[in-house]
Scaffold this motif. Sequence first.
Motif, mmCIF file in Angstrom:
data_model
loop_
_atom_site.group_PDB
_atom_site.id
_atom_site.type_symbol
_atom_site.label_atom_id
_atom_site.label_comp_id
_atom_site.label_asym_id
_atom_site.label_seq_id
_atom_site.Cartn_x
_atom_site.Cartn_y
_atom_site.Cartn_z
ATOM 1 N N ILE A 1 0.839 -1.202 0.000
ATOM 2 C CA ILE A 1 0.000 0.000 0.000
ATOM 3 C C ILE A 1 0.875 1.253 0.000
ATOM 4 C CG2 ILE A 1 -1.636 1.327 1.397
ATOM 5 C CD1 ILE A 1 -2.792 -1.378 2.318
ATOM 6 N N LEU A 2 1.913 1.239 0.812
ATOM 7 C CA LEU A 2 2.801 2.402 0.889
ATOM 8 C C LEU A 2 3.531 2.637 -0.427
ATOM 9 C CD1 LEU A 2 4.306 1.900 4.472
ATOM 10 C CD2 LEU A 2 2.428 3.415 3.763
ATOM 11 N N ARG A 3 3.918 1.549 -1.105
ATOM 12 C CA ARG A 3 4.592 1.707 -2.409
ATOM 13 C C ARG A 3 3.662 2.394 -3.402
ATOM 14 N NH1 ARG A 3 6.078 -3.817 -1.585
ATOM 15 N NH2 ARG A 3 8.178 -3.972 -0.722
ATOM 16 N N LYS A 4 2.387 1.975 -3.420
ATOM 17 C CA LYS A 4 1.442 2.579 -4.356
ATOM 18 C C LYS A 4 1.244 4.061 -4.044
ATOM 19 C CE LYS A 4 -1.102 -0.934 -6.599
ATOM 20 N NZ LYS A 4 -2.142 -0.849 -7.633
ATOM 21 N N ILE A 5 1.118 4.377 -2.784
ATOM 22 C CA ILE A 5 0.943 5.782 -2.398
ATOM 23 C C ILE A 5 2.178 6.592 -2.779
ATOM 24 C CG2 ILE A 5 0.726 7.335 -0.413
ATOM 25 C CD1 ILE A 5 -1.012 5.166 0.925
ATOM 26 N N ALA A 6 3.360 6.027 -2.564
ATOM 27 C CA ALA A 6 4.608 6.731 -2.874
ATOM 28 C C ALA A 6 4.738 7.016 -4.366
ATOM 29 C CB ALA A 6 5.800 5.917 -2.383
ATOM 30 N N THR A 7 4.218 6.115 -5.187
ATOM 31 C CA THR A 7 4.315 6.320 -6.639
ATOM 32 C C THR A 7 3.179 7.189 -7.178
ATOM 33 O OG1 THR A 7 3.084 4.266 -7.061
ATOM 34 C CG2 THR A 7 5.483 4.110 -6.991
ATOM 35 N N SER B 1 -9.864 -3.654 3.995
ATOM 36 C CA SER B 1 -10.810 -3.851 5.097
ATOM 37 C C SER B 1 -10.272 -4.792 6.163
ATOM 38 C CB SER B 1 -12.141 -4.396 4.562
ATOM 39 O OG SER B 1 -11.948 -5.672 3.955
ATOM 40 N N THR B 2 -9.322 -5.656 5.777
ATOM 41 C CA THR B 2 -8.782 -6.614 6.746
ATOM 42 C C THR B 2 -7.638 -6.032 7.566
ATOM 43 O OG1 THR B 2 -7.283 -7.499 5.071
ATOM 44 C CG2 THR B 2 -9.422 -8.583 5.311
ATOM 45 N N LEU B 3 -7.271 -4.805 7.281
ATOM 46 C CA LEU B 3 -6.193 -4.187 8.045
ATOM 47 C C LEU B 3 -6.616 -3.948 9.488
ATOM 48 C CD1 LEU B 3 -4.832 -1.456 5.584
ATOM 49 C CD2 LEU B 3 -3.770 -3.631 6.154
ATOM 50 N N LEU B 4 -5.642 -3.877 10.348
ATOM 51 C CA LEU B 4 -5.898 -3.546 11.745
ATOM 52 C C LEU B 4 -6.442 -2.126 11.865
ATOM 53 C CD1 LEU B 4 -5.531 -4.353 14.765
ATOM 54 C CD2 LEU B 4 -3.229 -3.384 14.613
ATOM 55 N N ASN B 5 -5.939 -1.243 10.981
ATOM 56 C CA ASN B 5 -6.294 0.182 11.051
ATOM 57 C C ASN B 5 -6.540 0.749 9.652
ATOM 58 O OD1 ASN B 5 -3.657 -0.248 10.318
ATOM 59 N ND2 ASN B 5 -2.807 1.460 11.504
ATOM 60 N N PRO B 6 -7.586 0.310 8.958
ATOM 61 C CA PRO B 6 -7.803 0.752 7.570
ATOM 62 C C PRO B 6 -7.959 2.265 7.436
ATOM 63 C CG PRO B 6 -9.737 -0.382 8.446
ATOM 64 C CD PRO B 6 -8.638 -0.601 9.422
ATOM 65 N N GLU B 7 -8.420 2.935 8.505
ATOM 66 C CA GLU B 7 -8.640 4.387 8.429
ATOM 67 C C GLU B 7 -7.344 5.156 8.207
ATOM 68 O OE1 GLU B 7 -7.445 3.373 12.501
ATOM 69 O OE2 GLU B 7 -8.947 2.522 11.144
ATOM 70 N N ILE B 8 -6.196 4.563 8.583
ATOM 71 C CA ILE B 8 -4.917 5.278 8.449
ATOM 72 C C ILE B 8 -4.547 5.480 6.989
ATOM 73 C CG2 ILE B 8 -3.253 3.353 8.393
ATOM 74 C CD1 ILE B 8 -2.988 6.542 10.536
ATOM 75 N N VAL B 9 -5.056 4.609 6.117
ATOM 76 C CA VAL B 9 -4.706 4.693 4.695
ATOM 77 C C VAL B 9 -5.191 6.009 4.105
ATOM 78 C CG1 VAL B 9 -5.008 3.636 2.426
ATOM 79 C CG2 VAL B 9 -4.683 2.184 4.437
ATOM 80 N N GLU B 10 -6.419 6.404 4.436
ATOM 81 C CA GLU B 10 -6.955 7.656 3.901
ATOM 82 C C GLU B 10 -6.146 8.845 4.380
ATOM 83 O OE1 GLU B 10 -9.192 8.250 1.582
ATOM 84 O OE2 GLU B 10 -9.218 6.074 1.324
ATOM 85 N N GLU B 11 -5.732 8.815 5.643
ATOM 86 C CA GLU B 11 -4.910 9.910 6.173
ATOM 87 C C GLU B 11 -3.587 10.011 5.417
ATOM 88 O OE1 GLU B 11 -1.883 10.550 9.739
ATOM 89 O OE2 GLU B 11 -3.832 9.804 10.440
ATOM 90 N N ILE B 12 -2.937 8.860 5.195
ATOM 91 C CA ILE B 12 -1.641 8.858 4.488
ATOM 92 C C ILE B 12 -1.826 9.339 3.056
ATOM 93 C CG2 ILE B 12 0.243 7.401 3.664
ATOM 94 C CD1 ILE B 12 -0.212 5.626 6.142
ATOM 95 N N LYS B 13 -2.900 8.874 2.391
ATOM 96 C CA LYS B 13 -3.176 9.309 1.016
ATOM 97 C C LYS B 13 -3.379 10.818 0.957
ATOM 98 C CE LYS B 13 -6.338 7.102 -1.280
ATOM 99 N NZ LYS B 13 -7.596 6.346 -1.545
ATOM 100 N N ARG B 14 -4.164 11.353 1.892
ATOM 101 C CA ARG B 14 -4.479 12.778 1.894
ATOM 102 C C ARG B 14 -3.212 13.619 2.064
ATOM 103 N NH1 ARG B 14 -7.761 12.375 5.536
ATOM 104 N NH2 ARG B 14 -6.592 13.167 7.333
#
Length: 634
Positions: free
Chosen positions: A600-606, A616-629
């Motif tokens: 996920i981090l690689r995709k965001i970085a690119t 959805s299976t992540l422990l903390n899926p909400e963090i992904v939106e914060e990192i993307k933003r």
Amino acid sequence: MVDQMKTLDDYKKAYKNSVENPKDFWGKQAENFVWYKKWDNVLDWNFNEPNVKWFEGGKLNITENCLDRHLDSRGDKTALIWVSNELDGEDKKYTYRELHTEVNRFANGLKSKGIKKGDRVVFYMPMVPELMIGMLACARIGAIHSIVFAGFSSQALADRVQDAEAKMIICSDFNNRGAKKIPVKAVVDNAIKMGCTSVETVVVHKNTGAEVEWNENLDIYLHDLTANVDDYCKPEEMDAEDPLFILYTSGSTGKPKGVVHTTGGYMVYTAYTFKNVFQYQEDDIYWCTADIGWITGHSYITYGPLLEGATTMMFEGVPTYPDAGRFWEIVQKYKVNQFYTAPTAIRALMAKGDDFVDKYDLSSLKVLGTVGEPINEEAWIWYFEKVGRRSIPIVDTWWQTETGGIMISPLPLITDMRPTFASYPLPGIQTILVDTEGNTIEENEVEGLLCVKHPWPGILRTTWGDHKRCKQTYFSAFPELYFTGDAARRDEDGRYRIIGRVDDVLNVSGHRIGTAEVENAINETPGVVESAVVGYPHDIKGQGIYAFVITKGKISDEAEFKKLVANTVRTEIGPIAKPDIIQLVSGLPKTRSGKIMRRILRKIATGDMSNLGDISTLLNPEIVEEIKRKAKNK
């Protein structure tokens, strides 16, 4: 001299013979060298332990083959041309006879300090002749050299010295690098203070003459070491499988691996690949721009060229000092025939504009080469059109520290070229693609994992002091295969295109850097809780370093904190590992077992945030939106 292929038919015959009769093929190449005693067996191997032995029982000294055997026929031929960092500096030339004398004197100096066969000697030096002379002097007496790129930090140097349990460090006072004067001796002094208890002597080359701190109990100047010694040192008799050098390379864990290369097989393989990939002829001038701190400088500045009696070049400086025409000014001045450099350098020079190339006479060039990372098509075309004037073949070489020499490459004016493709395996290299289950991929135009199913003479033998790590890293993924760690694609004609690493190793400007190593350094920064590092496409470096960093509480001045993080990495590892982008985050995407989802981090970085897969299976899926933003706002 080893055999040289001249035609496509030569290549096809050599490759077929090397696969069907590898012992006969490589035994024939080995016959071209001086052996004190011939080998008992050309090859004994298995990839399970792993245990690979080439020319076992054979006795030789590699410097006898690099130097002594050329004295009668090439004694007055230029062996080395050294080009100064400064445009108006004084370059140096050494004939084979002069280089032989310097190596022998250096070897006797080492012996005067108690260095003997099997001892480890670490070099931390700029690109000066004394570095080449010193490594050959070690090989002359059977000491194992380990050269550390002189851009690494004190901590990184100390880690390598301690792992090798080196008895001696050889350095300079300062390095000249572009407009900078780098305090190398000070880095060594700091490393010693970090617990390098095995070191008995520090030899200092007076490179600039600037003052340095001095320890009378430890330090000696190189000119004093070699002041009153004989001009001849009898070469130590080495077994073909005796270690020649250790070279440390980053891995997917924080601790660098000491890759071990042995004497006989490495000698045969580097000579064979040098002569064939570059189609070297007797009076050619060959220039590889790499640093000897990396494997390219070992194999294709020092050993390969000298084994074949070539004229090889060393350059102290950088490609953009005093301006971006420096490479081409040197090519014109010395009428260079073969030129070998990194895609990073090509991209950097391309960005400076064509004028720096166009004003120089590059008509002497016969072969252009690239090394260190896959070259992108835009850079390949510019290199071909502007430097090669649309007529010079490009050898896009693929190989690794662990392989000792080039594995996949076009052969100039023999095999064809296709931009971005490393092309065809060299004789002796039995490459295959497998899927993640280890099943062989027969079809073409499909991505797979690049493996090799039979040993070649230059293959690593172990990782220093930790053979289990060697097995785990290279031979455990798939039974009876050497796994390169790279993904690749093969076209319908059998050419290979290297896609890049599939493990947690970055390729930054052609230098392999482990993500764990960078993360460990970042985590040393006060205020950092955890970090995750990934690679992303970089216009110049090929791959840049993107760091996601969790901090203890809110940071009042983010810009200053990011500088602190970057400086910590610089201190712990060196400037080459400094992150290009640092993003402060409140958390990292993790599985319920605590594993960071780097995908996920690689995709965001690119910048590819459209399809991150099921989160959805992540422990903390909400963090992904914060990192993307936050990433979008960078």
